[in-house]
Scaffold this motif. Structure first.
Motif, PDB file in Angstrom:
ATOM      1  N   TRP A   1      -7.813   0.238  -1.776  1.00  0.00           N
ATOM      2  CA  TRP A   1      -8.911  -0.629  -2.759  1.00  0.00           C
ATOM      3  C   TRP A   1      -8.220  -2.007  -3.485  1.00  0.00           C
ATOM      4  CZ3 TRP A   1     -11.836   1.698  -7.236  1.00  0.00           C
ATOM      5  CH2 TRP A   1     -12.862   0.648  -7.695  1.00  0.00           C
ATOM      6  N   TRP A   2      -6.870  -1.261  -4.133  1.00  0.00           N
ATOM      7  CA  TRP A   2      -6.153  -2.419  -4.900  1.00  0.00           C
ATOM      8  C   TRP A   2      -5.571  -3.580  -4.038  1.00  0.00           C
ATOM      9  CZ3 TRP A   2      -2.599   1.543  -7.376  1.00  0.00           C
ATOM     10  CH2 TRP A   2      -3.086   2.334  -8.325  1.00  0.00           C
ATOM     11  N   PHE A   3      -5.273  -3.150  -2.743  1.00  0.00           N
ATOM     12  CA  PHE A   3      -4.834  -4.306  -1.806  1.00  0.00           C
ATOM     13  C   PHE A   3      -5.971  -5.235  -1.443  1.00  0.00           C
ATOM     14  CE2 PHE A   3      -4.079  -5.765   2.430  1.00  0.00           C
ATOM     15  CZ  PHE A   3      -2.940  -6.318   2.430  1.00  0.00           C
ATOM     16  N   ARG A   4      -7.246  -4.578  -1.465  1.00  0.00           N
ATOM     17  CA  ARG A   4      -8.432  -5.592  -0.992  1.00  0.00           C
ATOM     18  C   ARG A   4      -8.586  -6.403  -2.247  1.00  0.00           C
ATOM     19  NH1 ARG A   4     -10.300  -1.025   1.522  1.00  0.00           N
ATOM     20  NH2 ARG A   4     -11.894  -0.428  -0.434  1.00  0.00           N
ATOM     21  N   VAL A   5      -8.209  -5.996  -3.404  1.00  0.00           N
ATOM     22  CA  VAL A   5      -8.688  -6.877  -4.882  1.00  0.00           C
ATOM     23  C   VAL A   5      -7.629  -7.699  -5.210  1.00  0.00           C
ATOM     24  CG1 VAL A   5      -9.289  -6.774  -7.180  1.00  0.00           C
ATOM     25  CG2 VAL A   5     -10.298  -4.907  -5.452  1.00  0.00           C
ATOM     26  N   HIS A   6      -6.319  -7.387  -4.999  1.00  0.00           N
ATOM     27  CA  HIS A   6      -5.012  -8.357  -5.398  1.00  0.00           C
ATOM     28  C   HIS A   6      -5.056  -9.463  -4.656  1.00  0.00           C
ATOM     29  CE1 HIS A   6      -4.363  -4.636  -7.724  1.00  0.00           C
ATOM     30  NE2 HIS A   6      -3.545  -5.290  -8.475  1.00  0.00           N
TER      31      HIS A   6
ATOM     32  N   ILE B   1       2.677 -13.513 -16.315  1.00  0.00           N
ATOM     33  CA  ILE B   1       1.890 -13.226 -14.790  1.00  0.00           C
ATOM     34  C   ILE B   1       3.000 -12.576 -13.883  1.00  0.00           C
ATOM     35  CG2 ILE B   1       0.772 -14.223 -12.947  1.00  0.00           C
ATOM     36  CD1 ILE B   1      -0.505 -16.354 -14.784  1.00  0.00           C
ATOM     37  N   LYS B   2       2.457 -11.588 -13.279  1.00  0.00           N
ATOM     38  CA  LYS B   2       3.182 -10.656 -12.150  1.00  0.00           C
ATOM     39  C   LYS B   2       2.399 -10.700 -11.179  1.00  0.00           C
ATOM     40  CE  LYS B   2       5.696  -7.636 -15.431  1.00  0.00           C
ATOM     41  NZ  LYS B   2       5.785  -6.109 -15.977  1.00  0.00           N
ATOM     42  N   ILE B   3       3.484 -11.183 -10.001  1.00  0.00           N
ATOM     43  CA  ILE B   3       2.728 -11.110  -8.678  1.00  0.00           C
ATOM     44  C   ILE B   3       3.547 -10.105  -8.197  1.00  0.00           C
ATOM     45  CG2 ILE B   3       2.108 -12.204  -6.403  1.00  0.00           C
ATOM     46  CD1 ILE B   3       2.501 -14.826  -8.212  1.00  0.00           C
ATOM     47  N   GLU B   4       2.979  -8.884  -7.856  1.00  0.00           N
ATOM     48  CA  GLU B   4       3.802  -7.519  -7.501  1.00  0.00           C
ATOM     49  C   GLU B   4       3.329  -7.503  -5.820  1.00  0.00           C
ATOM     50  OE1 GLU B   4       4.171  -4.345 -11.032  1.00  0.00           O
ATOM     51  OE2 GLU B   4       2.191  -4.470  -9.825  1.00  0.00           O
ATOM     52  N   GLY B   5       4.163  -6.826  -5.015  1.00  0.00           N
ATOM     53  CA  GLY B   5       3.821  -6.359  -3.786  1.00  0.00           C
ATOM     54  C   GLY B   5       4.143  -7.619  -2.557  1.00  0.00           C
TER      55      GLY B   5
ATOM     56  N   ASP C   1       0.212 -26.937  -6.563  1.00  0.00           N
ATOM     57  CA  ASP C   1       0.776 -27.873  -7.424  1.00  0.00           C
ATOM     58  C   ASP C   1       0.511 -27.893  -8.802  1.00  0.00           C
ATOM     59  OD1 ASP C   1       2.569 -28.555  -5.291  1.00  0.00           O
ATOM     60  OD2 ASP C   1       1.280 -30.537  -4.553  1.00  0.00           O
ATOM     61  N   GLU C   2      -0.655 -27.362  -9.383  1.00  0.00           N
ATOM     62  CA  GLU C   2      -1.439 -27.647 -10.629  1.00  0.00           C
ATOM     63  C   GLU C   2      -1.176 -26.291 -11.228  1.00  0.00           C
ATOM     64  OE1 GLU C   2      -3.502 -28.294  -7.718  1.00  0.00           O
ATOM     65  OE2 GLU C   2      -2.768 -30.356  -8.051  1.00  0.00           O
ATOM     66  N   ALA C   3      -1.067 -25.171 -10.574  1.00  0.00           N
ATOM     67  CA  ALA C   3      -1.258 -23.605 -11.364  1.00  0.00           C
ATOM     68  C   ALA C   3      -0.931 -22.620 -10.202  1.00  0.00           C
ATOM     69  CB  ALA C   3      -2.571 -23.771 -11.963  1.00  0.00           C
ATOM     70  N   VAL C   4      -0.411 -21.423 -11.226  1.00  0.00           N
ATOM     71  CA  VAL C   4      -0.376 -20.111 -10.574  1.00  0.00           C
ATOM     72  C   VAL C   4      -1.700 -19.385 -10.791  1.00  0.00           C
ATOM     73  CG1 VAL C   4       0.872 -17.905 -10.587  1.00  0.00           C
ATOM     74  CG2 VAL C   4       2.026 -20.286 -10.801  1.00  0.00           C
ATOM     75  N   TYR C   5      -2.316 -18.958  -9.716  1.00  0.00           N
ATOM     76  CA  TYR C   5      -3.711 -17.959  -9.636  1.00  0.00           C
ATOM     77  C   TYR C   5      -3.249 -16.574  -9.535  1.00  0.00           C
ATOM     78  CZ  TYR C   5      -5.673 -22.747  -9.651  1.00  0.00           C
ATOM     79  OH  TYR C   5      -6.229 -24.056  -9.682  1.00  0.00           O
ATOM     80  N   VAL C   6      -3.765 -15.747 -10.209  1.00  0.00           N
ATOM     81  CA  VAL C   6      -3.528 -14.278  -9.912  1.00  0.00           C
ATOM     82  C   VAL C   6      -4.987 -13.531 -10.293  1.00  0.00           C
ATOM     83  CG1 VAL C   6      -2.191 -12.271 -10.247  1.00  0.00           C
ATOM     84  CG2 VAL C   6      -1.145 -14.383 -10.236  1.00  0.00           C
ATOM     85  N   ARG C   7      -5.347 -12.753  -9.493  1.00  0.00           N
ATOM     86  CA  ARG C   7      -6.213 -11.792  -9.549  1.00  0.00           C
ATOM     87  C   ARG C   7      -5.829 -10.372  -9.438  1.00  0.00           C
ATOM     88  NH1 ARG C   7     -11.511 -12.044  -5.923  1.00  0.00           N
ATOM     89  NH2 ARG C   7     -10.001 -10.530  -4.416  1.00  0.00           N
ATOM     90  N   THR C   8      -6.153  -9.489 -10.341  1.00  0.00           N
ATOM     91  CA  THR C   8      -5.645  -8.069 -10.090  1.00  0.00           C
ATOM     92  C   THR C   8      -6.763  -7.312 -10.785  1.00  0.00           C
ATOM     93  OG1 THR C   8      -4.608  -8.028 -12.466  1.00  0.00           O
ATOM     94  CG2 THR C   8      -3.383  -8.573 -10.637  1.00  0.00           C
ATOM     95  N   GLY C   9      -6.648  -5.957 -10.310  1.00  0.00           N
ATOM     96  CA  GLY C   9      -7.420  -5.008 -11.200  1.00  0.00           C
ATOM     97  C   GLY C   9      -8.483  -4.351  -9.978  1.00  0.00           C
ATOM     98  N   ALA C  10      -9.003  -3.235 -10.319  1.00  0.00           N
ATOM     99  CA  ALA C  10      -9.916  -2.549  -9.348  1.00  0.00           C
ATOM    100  C   ALA C  10     -11.302  -2.617 -10.270  1.00  0.00           C
ATOM    101  CB  ALA C  10      -9.730  -1.511  -8.968  1.00  0.00           C
TER     102      ALA C  10
ATOM    103  N   VAL D   1       0.786  -1.214  -0.099  1.00  0.00           N
ATOM    104  CA  VAL D   1      -0.056  -0.030   0.010  1.00  0.00           C
ATOM    105  C   VAL D   1       0.872   1.165   0.112  1.00  0.00           C
ATOM    106  CG1 VAL D   1      -1.846   1.373   1.358  1.00  0.00           C
ATOM    107  CG2 VAL D   1      -1.990  -0.991   1.136  1.00  0.00           C
ATOM    108  N   GLY D   2       1.878   1.284   0.695  1.00  0.00           N
ATOM    109  CA  GLY D   2       2.810   2.525   0.924  1.00  0.00           C
ATOM    110  C   GLY D   2       3.541   2.401  -0.515  1.00  0.00           C
ATOM    111  N   TRP D   3       3.951   1.419  -1.034  1.00  0.00           N
ATOM    112  CA  TRP D   3       4.795   1.533  -2.188  1.00  0.00           C
ATOM    113  C   TRP D   3       3.829   1.848  -3.365  1.00  0.00           C
ATOM    114  CZ3 TRP D   3       4.344  -2.714  -6.329  1.00  0.00           C
ATOM    115  CH2 TRP D   3       5.512  -2.628  -7.268  1.00  0.00           C
ATOM    116  N   TRP D   4       2.526   1.532  -3.375  1.00  0.00           N
ATOM    117  CA  TRP D   4       1.664   2.060  -4.633  1.00  0.00           C
ATOM    118  C   TRP D   4       1.420   3.487  -4.225  1.00  0.00           C
ATOM    119  CZ3 TRP D   4      -2.014  -2.559  -3.878  1.00  0.00           C
ATOM    120  CH2 TRP D   4      -1.826  -3.523  -4.768  1.00  0.00           C
ATOM    121  N   ARG D   5       1.341   4.023  -3.049  1.00  0.00           N
ATOM    122  CA  ARG D   5       1.077   5.500  -2.553  1.00  0.00           C
ATOM    123  C   ARG D   5       2.340   6.319  -3.301  1.00  0.00           C
ATOM    124  NH1 ARG D   5      -2.233   4.310   2.373  1.00  0.00           N
ATOM    125  NH2 ARG D   5      -4.004   4.744   1.558  1.00  0.00           N
TER     126      ARG D   5
END
Length: 165
Positions: free
Chosen positions: A73-78, A136-140, A84-93, A20-24
């Protein structure tokens, strides 16, 4: 053909709170630079002062509002998760993007730490696949968690047979 166990579902893991601080800081820098340029030009060029200072004030107010509101808001959504089967990522607002990378499709796993990320002790894990959508990027992520995740993904993908399709 859908792989066994790989389906669209909400990922479980949250990002590190320091994101959150990084995004700010990123939003403040993105706002401050054009505001400073407009303000300096407005002070130096008297005939255009109103035309330069007005957008500077509008940008400053909008930038400050975004800086205060969006990171929480981003923190609540990301979200992210690795199984073992996959990498899952949800991003966006407003426009949420859900991505799944089956382990058999992963080509490379990288970590990245820019100067601001280093200051916040964060890192980004980049999972590259053959997808036309890109990596796929997992930031933060905490930088230690990111290093462990990269190692875990490398181990899992090495043990996963490649997809022949």
């Amino acid at each position: 053909m859908e792989e066994e166990g790989v389906r669209l579902r909400p990922p479980n893991s949250t990002l590190n709170e320091r994101v959150v601080g990084w995004w700010r800081v990123q939003l403040l820098l993105t706002t401050a630079i054009p505001v400073a340029v407009l303000a300096v030009l407005g002070l130096l060029i008297e005939p255009a002062r109103l035309w330069l200072l007005t957008p500077a004030v509008v940008l400053a107010v909008l930038g400050l509002a975004c800086t205060l509101f969006l990171p929480d808001w981003w923190f609540r959504v990301h979200r992210w998760e690795v199984t073992d089967e996959a990498v899952y990522v949800r991003t966006g607002a407003l426009w949420q993007e859900w991505r799944i990378a089956p382990m058999s499709r992963i080509q490379t796993v990288d970590t990245m730490r820019g100067p601001l990320e280093q200051a916040f002790r964060l890192a980004t894990v980049i999972v590259t696949t053959a997808s036309s959508k890109g990596a796929i990027k997992i930031e933060g992520l905490d930088h230690e968690v990111a290093a462990e995740l990269a190692e875990q993904l490398t181990r899992i993908t090495q043990a996963t047979p490649g997809d022949a399709t």
